[in-house]
Design a protein around this motif. Sequence first.
Motif, PDB file in Angstrom:
ATOM      1  N   ILE A  97       0.852  -1.188   0.000  1.00 34.04           N
ATOM      2  CA  ILE A  97       0.000   0.000   0.000  1.00 34.04           C
ATOM      3  C   ILE A  97       0.888   1.239   0.000  1.00 34.04           C
ATOM      4  CG2 ILE A  97      -1.754   1.300   1.263  1.00 34.04           C
ATOM      5  CD1 ILE A  97      -2.640  -1.342   2.517  1.00 34.04           C
ATOM      6  N   LEU A  98       0.623   2.154  -0.930  1.00 32.45           N
ATOM      7  CA  LEU A  98       1.383   3.406  -0.992  1.00 32.45           C
ATOM      8  C   LEU A  98       0.831   4.377   0.046  1.00 32.45           C
ATOM      9  CD1 LEU A  98       3.392   5.390  -2.320  1.00 32.45           C
ATOM     10  CD2 LEU A  98       1.572   6.005  -3.930  1.00 32.45           C
ATOM     11  N   GLN A  99       1.685   4.773   0.973  1.00 32.37           N
ATOM     12  CA  GLN A  99       1.296   5.728   1.998  1.00 32.37           C
ATOM     13  C   GLN A  99       2.014   7.050   1.755  1.00 32.37           C
ATOM     14  OE1 GLN A  99       1.818   4.240   6.002  1.00 32.37           O
ATOM     15  NE2 GLN A  99      -0.117   3.128   5.940  1.00 32.37           N
ATOM     16  N   ILE A 100       1.240   8.127   1.607  1.00 35.37           N
ATOM     17  CA  ILE A 100       1.790   9.463   1.393  1.00 35.37           C
ATOM     18  C   ILE A 100       1.881  10.175   2.736  1.00 35.37           C
ATOM     19  CG2 ILE A 100       1.498  11.665   0.225  1.00 35.37           C
ATOM     20  CD1 ILE A 100       2.001   9.298  -1.640  1.00 35.37           C
ATOM     21  N   GLN A 101       3.081  10.591   3.101  1.00 36.02           N
ATOM     22  CA  GLN A 101       3.303  11.250   4.380  1.00 36.02           C
ATOM     23  C   GLN A 101       3.335  12.773   4.253  1.00 36.02           C
ATOM     24  OE1 GLN A 101       3.260   9.293   6.937  1.00 36.02           O
ATOM     25  NE2 GLN A 101       3.520   7.349   5.865  1.00 36.02           N
ATOM     26  N   GLU A 102       3.846  13.267   3.121  1.00 38.15           N
ATOM     27  CA  GLU A 102       3.958  14.718   2.924  1.00 38.15           C
ATOM     28  C   GLU A 102       3.413  15.090   1.547  1.00 38.15           C
ATOM     29  OE1 GLU A 102       4.852  16.881   5.096  1.00 38.15           O
ATOM     30  OE2 GLU A 102       5.767  15.640   6.648  1.00 38.15           O
ATOM     31  N   THR A 103       2.740  16.231   1.476  1.00 40.67           N
ATOM     32  CA  THR A 103       2.197  16.702   0.204  1.00 40.67           C
ATOM     33  C   THR A 103       2.872  17.990  -0.266  1.00 40.67           C
ATOM     34  OG1 THR A 103       0.428  17.891   1.386  1.00 40.67           O
ATOM     35  CG2 THR A 103      -0.050  15.637   0.620  1.00 40.67           C
ATOM     36  N   GLU A 104       3.890  18.451   0.480  1.00 41.09           N
ATOM     37  CA  GLU A 104       4.629  19.632   0.062  1.00 41.09           C
ATOM     38  C   GLU A 104       6.018  19.639   0.687  1.00 41.09           C
ATOM     39  OE1 GLU A 104       2.103  22.810   1.316  1.00 41.09           O
ATOM     40  OE2 GLU A 104       2.647  22.627   3.430  1.00 41.09           O
ATOM     41  N   LEU A 105       6.915  20.375   0.052  1.00 42.15           N
ATOM     42  CA  LEU A 105       8.283  20.528   0.536  1.00 42.15           C
ATOM     43  C   LEU A 105       8.599  22.009   0.666  1.00 42.15           C
ATOM     44  CD1 LEU A 105      10.582  18.036  -1.439  1.00 42.15           C
ATOM     45  CD2 LEU A 105      10.081  18.007   1.006  1.00 42.15           C
ATOM     46  N   GLY A 125       9.261   3.126  -9.140  1.00 40.13           N
ATOM     47  CA  GLY A 125      10.314   2.215  -8.683  1.00 40.13           C
ATOM     48  C   GLY A 125      10.232   1.802  -7.229  1.00 40.13           C
ATOM     49  N   LEU A 126       9.258   2.290  -6.505  1.00 37.90           N
ATOM     50  CA  LEU A 126       9.159   1.929  -5.092  1.00 37.90           C
ATOM     51  C   LEU A 126       8.600   0.516  -4.928  1.00 37.90           C
ATOM     52  CD1 LEU A 126       7.773   5.178  -3.376  1.00 37.90           C
ATOM     53  CD2 LEU A 126      10.113   4.307  -3.383  1.00 37.90           C
ATOM     54  N   GLY A 127       9.382  -0.357  -4.289  1.00 29.61           N
ATOM     55  CA  GLY A 127       8.948  -1.727  -4.037  1.00 29.61           C
ATOM     56  C   GLY A 127       8.422  -1.879  -2.626  1.00 29.61           C
ATOM     57  N   ALA A 128       7.962  -3.069  -2.296  1.00 26.67           N
ATOM     58  CA  ALA A 128       7.427  -3.337  -0.964  1.00 26.67           C
ATOM     59  C   ALA A 128       8.489  -3.040   0.095  1.00 26.67           C
ATOM     60  CB  ALA A 128       6.964  -4.784  -0.864  1.00 26.67           C
ATOM     61  N   GLY A 129       8.134  -2.226   1.068  1.00 28.68           N
ATOM     62  CA  GLY A 129       9.060  -1.877   2.146  1.00 28.68           C
ATOM     63  C   GLY A 129       9.938  -0.679   1.844  1.00 28.68           C
ATOM     64  N   ASP A 130       9.909  -0.173   0.611  1.00 31.60           N
ATOM     65  CA  ASP A 130      10.753   0.974   0.249  1.00 31.60           C
ATOM     66  C   ASP A 130      10.203   2.269   0.839  1.00 31.60           C
ATOM     67  OD1 ASP A 130      12.413  -0.651  -1.141  1.00 31.60           O
ATOM     68  OD2 ASP A 130      11.706  -0.081  -3.136  1.00 31.60           O
ATOM     69  N   LYS A 131      11.120   3.221   1.080  1.00 34.01           N
ATOM     70  CA  LYS A 131      10.745   4.529   1.588  1.00 34.01           C
ATOM     71  C   LYS A 131      11.383   5.614   0.726  1.00 34.01           C
ATOM     72  CE  LYS A 131      10.388   2.984   6.411  1.00 34.01           C
ATOM     73  NZ  LYS A 131      10.881   3.194   7.793  1.00 34.01           N
ATOM     74  N   LEU A 132      10.701   6.734   0.620  1.00 35.72           N
ATOM     75  CA  LEU A 132      11.221   7.876  -0.127  1.00 35.72           C
ATOM     76  C   LEU A 132      11.362   9.060   0.820  1.00 35.72           C
ATOM     77  CD1 LEU A 132      11.900   9.194  -2.925  1.00 35.72           C
ATOM     78  CD2 LEU A 132       9.506   9.901  -2.997  1.00 35.72           C
ATOM     79  N   THR A 133      12.581   9.609   0.898  1.00 39.33           N
ATOM     80  CA  THR A 133      12.821  10.752   1.780  1.00 39.33           C
ATOM     81  C   THR A 133      13.063  12.019   0.959  1.00 39.33           C
ATOM     82  OG1 THR A 133      15.217  10.365   1.868  1.00 39.33           O
ATOM     83  CG2 THR A 133      13.838   9.241   3.520  1.00 39.33           C
ATOM     84  N   ALA A 134      13.013  13.153   1.636  1.00 33.04           N
ATOM     85  CA  ALA A 134      13.189  14.441   0.969  1.00 33.04           C
ATOM     86  C   ALA A 134      14.562  14.549   0.300  1.00 33.04           C
ATOM     87  CB  ALA A 134      13.000  15.577   1.963  1.00 33.04           C
ATOM     88  N   ALA A 135      15.561  13.892   0.888  1.00 35.69           N
ATOM     89  CA  ALA A 135      16.925  13.969   0.347  1.00 35.69           C
ATOM     90  C   ALA A 135      17.021  13.361  -1.048  1.00 35.69           C
ATOM     91  CB  ALA A 135      17.899  13.260   1.288  1.00 35.69           C
ATOM     92  N   GLU A 136      16.095  12.490  -1.396  1.00 36.71           N
ATOM     93  CA  GLU A 136      16.141  11.806  -2.685  1.00 36.71           C
ATOM     94  C   GLU A 136      15.473  12.584  -3.812  1.00 36.71           C
ATOM     95  OE1 GLU A 136      15.356   7.401  -2.243  1.00 36.71           O
ATOM     96  OE2 GLU A 136      14.766   8.079  -0.243  1.00 36.71           O
ATOM     97  N   VAL A 137      14.830  13.681  -3.481  1.00 37.10           N
ATOM     98  CA  VAL A 137      14.117  14.474  -4.483  1.00 37.10           C
ATOM     99  C   VAL A 137      15.085  15.373  -5.242  1.00 37.10           C
ATOM    100  CG1 VAL A 137      12.324  16.198  -4.870  1.00 37.10           C
ATOM    101  CG2 VAL A 137      12.000  14.436  -3.129  1.00 37.10           C
ATOM    102  N   LYS A 138      15.026  15.333  -6.547  1.00 38.45           N
ATOM    103  CA  LYS A 138      15.883  16.174  -7.375  1.00 38.45           C
ATOM    104  C   LYS A 138      15.194  17.516  -7.600  1.00 38.45           C
ATOM    105  CE  LYS A 138      18.445  16.297 -11.730  1.00 38.45           C
ATOM    106  NZ  LYS A 138      18.741  15.579 -13.013  1.00 38.45           N
ATOM    107  N   LEU A 139      15.838  18.578  -7.171  1.00 37.88           N
ATOM    108  CA  LEU A 139      15.282  19.919  -7.299  1.00 37.88           C
ATOM    109  C   LEU A 139      15.917  20.662  -8.468  1.00 37.88           C
ATOM    110  CD1 LEU A 139      15.296  20.954  -3.529  1.00 37.88           C
ATOM    111  CD2 LEU A 139      13.335  20.191  -4.881  1.00 37.88           C
TER     112      LEU A 139
END
Length: 214
Positions: free
Chosen positions: A122-130, A149-163
């Motif tokens: 299940i995709l859980q969205i924690q933040e909707t803005e930076l 590319g997000l697989g089961a158990g994967d997490k996405l953090t702010a540091a991974e976002v390309k600005l």
Amino acid sequence: MSTEHNLKLNAEKRTNLSNSSLRQLREKGRIPGVVYGTQIGSVSLHVDAKELLKVARTGRSEFFQLSITDGESFPALIKDVQQQGGKVIHVDFQHVSKNKPIRVKVPIHYNGTAEGTKTGGILQIQETELEVEGLPDSLPAGIDIDVTGLGAGDKLTAAEVKLPEGVTLISSEESLLASIVLPRAADTAVDEPSGEAAEGAGDETADAKGAEEA
């Protein structure tokens, strides 16, 4: 990731500052307000209520062109909105200098179907803005993030976002933006006898067997 800012809001200067004039403006569908800035001081004005609502959807995080009737036009942000009885009665704008970095919260747009959701995750969205900082012309109107590319158990953090170039991250790099979590496994403990129950069941079986042999 678009950096285009096409929003525009027309305003008229307000010279009569009496309470009666404020009521008259609101009755005509106009919202009184003030724009502040180091370069312009403060200017009293009024804007169309319907046009303001269109800008207000993004105007707290995305700058727009505020055009005043005398021909002056400059980038601005909505700083504060005052409401009464569910209706907007006053608005404050902030003048934005194109040569001075500003901090804003930019909306995040999640795109794609995460691989992990295809296997039950299940995709859980924690933040909707930076929160980011940069010159007005460099700031993106929104941040697009591909979650494919997000697989089961994967997490996405702010540091991974390309600005975009010239834009820096103000939000914590460790901020969790999204993750793929697995549904809780069914609790099977209730279907399995406890240790004492299992022993009791074993004793009963042994007694029953002994009775048959006798």
